[in-house]
Design an enzyme around this catalytic site. Structure first.
Site, PDB file in Angstrom:
ATOM      1  N   ASN A 155       0.802  -1.234   0.000  1.00 10.61           N
ATOM      2  CA  ASN A 155       0.000   0.000   0.000  1.00 10.61           C
ATOM      3  C   ASN A 155       0.834   1.284   0.000  1.00 10.61           C
ATOM      4  O   ASN A 155       0.477   2.263  -0.631  1.00 10.61           O
ATOM      5  CB  ASN A 155      -1.018  -0.008   1.150  1.00 10.61           C
ATOM      6  N   THR A 210       7.141 -13.726  -4.153  1.00  8.85           N
ATOM      7  CA  THR A 210       5.870 -13.861  -3.431  1.00  8.85           C
ATOM      8  C   THR A 210       6.101 -14.172  -1.953  1.00  8.85           C
ATOM      9  O   THR A 210       7.180 -14.628  -1.566  1.00  8.85           O
ATOM     10  CB  THR A 210       5.028 -15.002  -4.028  1.00  8.85           C
ATOM     11  N   GLY A 211       5.045 -14.000  -1.179  1.00  5.81           N
ATOM     12  CA  GLY A 211       5.133 -14.251   0.264  1.00  5.81           C
ATOM     13  C   GLY A 211       5.434 -15.697   0.598  1.00  5.81           C
ATOM     14  O   GLY A 211       6.414 -15.989   1.302  1.00  5.81           O
ATOM     15  N   ARG A 213       6.740 -18.048  -1.026  1.00  7.47           N
ATOM     16  CA  ARG A 213       8.006 -18.598  -1.512  1.00  7.47           C
ATOM     17  C   ARG A 213       9.193 -17.793  -0.968  1.00  7.47           C
ATOM     18  O   ARG A 213      10.005 -18.286  -0.192  1.00  7.47           O
ATOM     19  CB  ARG A 213       7.980 -18.514  -3.046  1.00  7.47           C
ATOM     20  N   CYS A 287      -3.326   1.383   6.432  1.00 11.04           N
ATOM     21  CA  CYS A 287      -3.738   0.635   7.628  1.00 11.04           C
ATOM     22  C   CYS A 287      -4.412   1.544   8.649  1.00 11.04           C
ATOM     23  O   CYS A 287      -5.156   1.085   9.497  1.00 11.04           O
ATOM     24  CB  CYS A 287      -2.527  -0.051   8.240  1.00 11.04           C
ATOM     25  N   GLU A 468       7.216   0.772  16.604  1.00  7.47           N
ATOM     26  CA  GLU A 468       8.318   1.339  15.821  1.00  7.47           C
ATOM     27  C   GLU A 468       8.388   2.833  16.105  1.00  7.47           C
ATOM     28  O   GLU A 468       7.379   3.446  16.451  1.00  7.47           O
ATOM     29  CB  GLU A 468       8.082   1.105  14.324  1.00  7.47           C
TER      30      GLU A 468
HETATM   31  P1  NAD Z   1       0.137  -9.407   3.187  1.00  6.27           P
HETATM   32  O1  NAD Z   1       0.188  -9.908   4.581  1.00  6.27           O
HETATM   33  O2  NAD Z   1      -0.601 -10.207   2.186  1.00  6.27           O
HETATM   34  O3  NAD Z   1       1.613  -9.212   2.602  1.00  6.27           O
HETATM   35  C1  NAD Z   1       2.573  -8.404   3.222  1.00  6.27           C
HETATM   36  C2  NAD Z   1       3.954  -8.894   2.830  1.00  6.27           C
HETATM   37  O4  NAD Z   1       4.135 -10.202   3.356  1.00  6.27           O
HETATM   38  C3  NAD Z   1       4.177  -9.017   1.322  1.00  6.27           C
HETATM   39  O5  NAD Z   1       5.503  -8.681   1.014  1.00  6.27           O
HETATM   40  C4  NAD Z   1       3.934 -10.491   1.074  1.00  6.27           C
HETATM   41  O6  NAD Z   1       4.592 -10.987  -0.067  1.00  6.27           O
HETATM   42  C5  NAD Z   1       4.517 -11.093   2.335  1.00  6.27           C
HETATM   43  N1  NAD Z   1       3.998 -12.420   2.678  1.00  6.27           N
HETATM   44  C6  NAD Z   1       2.805 -12.978   2.354  1.00  6.27           C
HETATM   45  N2  NAD Z   1       2.733 -14.242   2.837  1.00  6.27           N
HETATM   46  C7  NAD Z   1       3.901 -14.471   3.495  1.00  6.27           C
HETATM   47  C8  NAD Z   1       4.418 -15.583   4.207  1.00  6.27           C
HETATM   48  N3  NAD Z   1       3.723 -16.718   4.330  1.00  6.27           N
HETATM   49  N4  NAD Z   1       5.647 -15.477   4.766  1.00  6.27           N
HETATM   50  C9  NAD Z   1       6.366 -14.337   4.656  1.00  6.27           C
HETATM   51  N5  NAD Z   1       5.931 -13.251   3.966  1.00  6.27           N
HETATM   52  C10 NAD Z   1       4.705 -13.315   3.398  1.00  6.27           C
HETATM   53  O7  NAD Z   1      -0.423  -7.934   3.294  1.00  6.27           O
HETATM   54  P2  NAD Z   1      -0.734  -6.948   2.074  1.00  6.27           P
HETATM   55  O8  NAD Z   1      -2.015  -7.403   1.448  1.00  6.27           O
HETATM   56  O9  NAD Z   1       0.472  -6.767   1.249  1.00  6.27           O
HETATM   57  O10 NAD Z   1      -0.961  -5.563   2.851  1.00  6.27           O
HETATM   58  C11 NAD Z   1      -2.166  -5.190   3.384  1.00  6.27           C
HETATM   59  C12 NAD Z   1      -2.209  -5.437   4.876  1.00  6.27           C
HETATM   60  O11 NAD Z   1      -1.120  -4.766   5.507  1.00  6.27           O
HETATM   61  C13 NAD Z   1      -3.454  -4.860   5.524  1.00  6.27           C
HETATM   62  O12 NAD Z   1      -3.930  -5.765   6.480  1.00  6.27           O
HETATM   63  C14 NAD Z   1      -2.948  -3.590   6.197  1.00  6.27           C
HETATM   64  O13 NAD Z   1      -3.707  -3.148   7.279  1.00  6.27           O
HETATM   65  C15 NAD Z   1      -1.587  -4.021   6.624  1.00  6.27           C
HETATM   66  N6  NAD Z   1      -0.736  -2.859   6.871  1.00  6.27           N
HETATM   67  C16 NAD Z   1      -0.386  -2.554   8.155  1.00  6.27           C
HETATM   68  C17 NAD Z   1       0.394  -1.438   8.424  1.00  6.27           C
HETATM   69  C18 NAD Z   1       0.814  -1.071   9.822  1.00  6.27           C
HETATM   70  O14 NAD Z   1       1.746  -0.294   9.977  1.00  6.27           O
HETATM   71  N7  NAD Z   1       0.173  -1.586  10.861  1.00  6.27           N
HETATM   72  C19 NAD Z   1       0.825  -0.628   7.362  1.00  6.27           C
HETATM   73  C20 NAD Z   1       0.439  -0.962   6.070  1.00  6.27           C
HETATM   74  C21 NAD Z   1      -0.337  -2.084   5.833  1.00  6.27           C
END
Ligand code: NAD
Length: 487
Positions: A155, A210-211, A213, A287, A468
């Site tokens: 995002n 990807t996440g 992998r 978020c 953080e």
């Molecule tokens: P996501 O959890 O699908 O992916 C985030 C990252 O994790 C990506 O780089 C993805 O490739 C990786 N990932 C996915 N599966 C994984 C796994 N099994 N092991 C390791 N890495 C993996 O989230 P998204 O759809 O990219 O982002 C949206 C989400 O992020 C929303 O829930 C949003 O609220 C949250 N978010 C939180 C904050 C915060 O500061 N609290 C900030 C921005 C976004």
């Protein structure tokens, strides 16, 4: 004869070199639905190579003085700033956000992340205590940990990735970073400038993919003792599980379902303007975006009328349109998910006041394949409805009336998340009372997204683990040791 279109192809950045990959995945331009670039589909092998490079660089980088680390971080900030427009165009094309948002928020904040931690690392002190009755004194020392694994979402791509890279390297760690596979371009662009800024090879490594992998290979690598993750709560649960056998240090910044509480003494004009922004900025894909708006019954009708009018003025357009308030959502799948919540609300008998299914979206012919949606305001939902409980992460806001302060607090706290909340009121006593009782890591009053990076950022409950910020990130990215001396 048909000519094959050549796409921008990204490469991993390992040990100071760009490295071609065995296989690639497509990444799309959300404003057209066309392929924008190809991203390495990295696996254990590439992650292993990046971790080895980071391990090799750790003794060198961690022995640099904070002043020297700070100097090259400031160099990098200056270089990104010089190229701000290129970065902003790339971020907007990759993510679907408006060029204005990328130009005024994403890239300037990425620059500032480096400058901020380059400065704050020069000002930390450790502790010392006396135990004169035992002839002892105690003091703490802090040391960098090693290779940090950094995983970020789509995002705010460069903004959130640099919010992790900057404190990690400022503290003397080396890093292997993995941006979202859907928005990797600006991270790759930044790698081109690392050696020019003065970073030794291996200090910052970038692996794309990807996440399940690439991300999981990083999480499960035994030589990565610390993982900083921003993303969804579901992925965080998987990371906790996968990293448990290694007892890794984790920082988890997760989803939200953020309430705004509007009391009858609020400055309504300011509240409406800011709440439209807090609900729909970056397509509602922040978020911290407001998704539940509780309004005191005496001003509910007036608020709703003004809020719907202002939402209708929040212009959806192609990301390059300088007058756009909102661009395209990240992917076809995400658009379908966000729309499905509006359908669910309709099926539950809710009212759609504007946006999806009510108003008409005007998008140019060339962008008909893009993932656009109008900002949507829903009323008439019960608290237990999916729209009120689950993170939608799109341009949908639900408005609900309340009568008493206690009722507003109970409703605001009635979800599994606890990231951010906003209060609109003039009564200072009430503001202190409500802020104290809200289950949220951040509470804004009469404003939204005002951030002092010195102070803790993070969520309660299912919104995260850890915080953080200047001191918090320093504590996370270092190990502390207590030394006792008898004299
Ligand atoms: P996501 O959890 O699908 O992916 C985030 C990252 O994790 C990506 O780089 C993805 O490739 C990786 N990932 C996915 N599966 C994984 C796994 N099994 N092991 C390791 N890495 C993996 O989230 P998204 O759809 O990219 O982002 C949206 C989400 O992020 C929303 O829930 C949003 O609220 C949250 N978010 C939180 C904050 C915060 O500061 N609290 C900030 C921005 C976004």
């Amino acid at each position: 004869m048909e000519t094959k279109k050549a796409f921008l192809q990204l490469q991993n950045y390992i040990g100071g070199q760009f490295v071609p990959n065995k296989s690639y995945i497509n990444s799309y331009d959300p404003s057209t639905g066309d392929v924008y670039c190809q991203v390495p589909d990295s696996d254990n092998e590439e992650v292993g190579a990046a971790v080895s490079a980071a391990r090799a660089a750790f003794p060198i980088w961690s022995s640099w003085s904070p002043e020297n680390r700070s100097r090259v971080m400031n160099n990098l900030a200056d270089i990104i700033e010089i190229h701000l427009e290129e970065f902003a165009i790339a971020e907007s094309k990759d993510q679907g956000k408006t060029i204005t948002f990328a130009r005024t928020v994403d890239i300037p904040r990425s620059v500032y992340n480096f400058r901020f931690f380059a400065s704050s690392i020069l000002h930390h002190t450790t502790e010392c205590t006396q135990m004169d009755h035992l002839n002892c004194m105690n003091y703490t020392v802090r040391t960098p940990i090693g290779v940090a694994g950094l995983i970020s979402p789509w995002n705010l791509p460069l903004y959130l990735l640099t919010w992790k890279i900057a404190p990690a390297i400022a503290c003397g760690n080396t890093v292997v970073a993995k941006p979202s596979e859907m928005t990797s371009v600006t991270a790759w662009m930044m790698c081109k400038f690392l050696s020019q800024a003065g970073f030794p090879p291996g200090v910052v490594n970038m692996v794309f993919g990807t996440g399940p992998r690439t991300g999981e290979a990083l999480v499960c690598h035994p030589d990565v003792p610390i993982i900083s993750f921003t993303g969804s709560t579901v992925t965080a649960q998987r990371i906790i599980e996968k990293s448990a056998p290694y007892c890794k240090k984790l920082s988890l910044e997760l989803g939200g379902k953020n309430p705004a509480i509007v009391f009858e003494d609020a400055n309504l004009e300011e509240c409406v303007t800011t709440t439209v922004r807090s609900s729909f900025s970056n397509q509602g894909e922040i978020c911290l975006c407001t998704s539940r708006i509780y309004v005191q019954s005496s001003i509910y009708d007036e608020f709703l009328q003004k809020f719907v009018e202002a939402t209708r003025r929040w212009k959806v357009s192609i990301p390059s349109d300088p007058t756009a308030s909102m661009g395209a959502l990240i992917s076809e799948m995400h658009l379908a998910k966000v729309r499905s919540y509006v359908k669910m609300a309709l099926a539950e008998g809710a009212t759609i006041n504007c946006g999806e299914s009510v108003d008409t979206l005007n998008i140019p012919q060339n962008n008909q394949g893009g993932y656009f949606m109008l900002p949507t305001v829903i009323t008439g939902l019960k608290e237990e409805s999916c729209c009120m409980q689950e993170e939608i992460f799109g341009p949908v806001a639900c408005v609900v009336p309340f009568d008493t302060e206690e009722e507003a607090i109970e409703k605001a706290n009635g979800v599994k998340y606890g990231l951010a909340a906003t209060i609109w009121a003039r009564d200072v006593g009430r503001i202190h009372r409500v802020a104290k009782k809200l289950q949220a890591g951040l509470v804004w009053t009469n404003c939204w997204l005002v951030r002092d990076l010195n102070l803790p950022f993070g969520g309660m409950k299912a919104s995260g683990l850890g915080r953080e910020g200047a001191k918090d990130s320093y504590e996370f990215f270092t190990e502390v040791k207590t030394v006792t001396i008898k004299h």
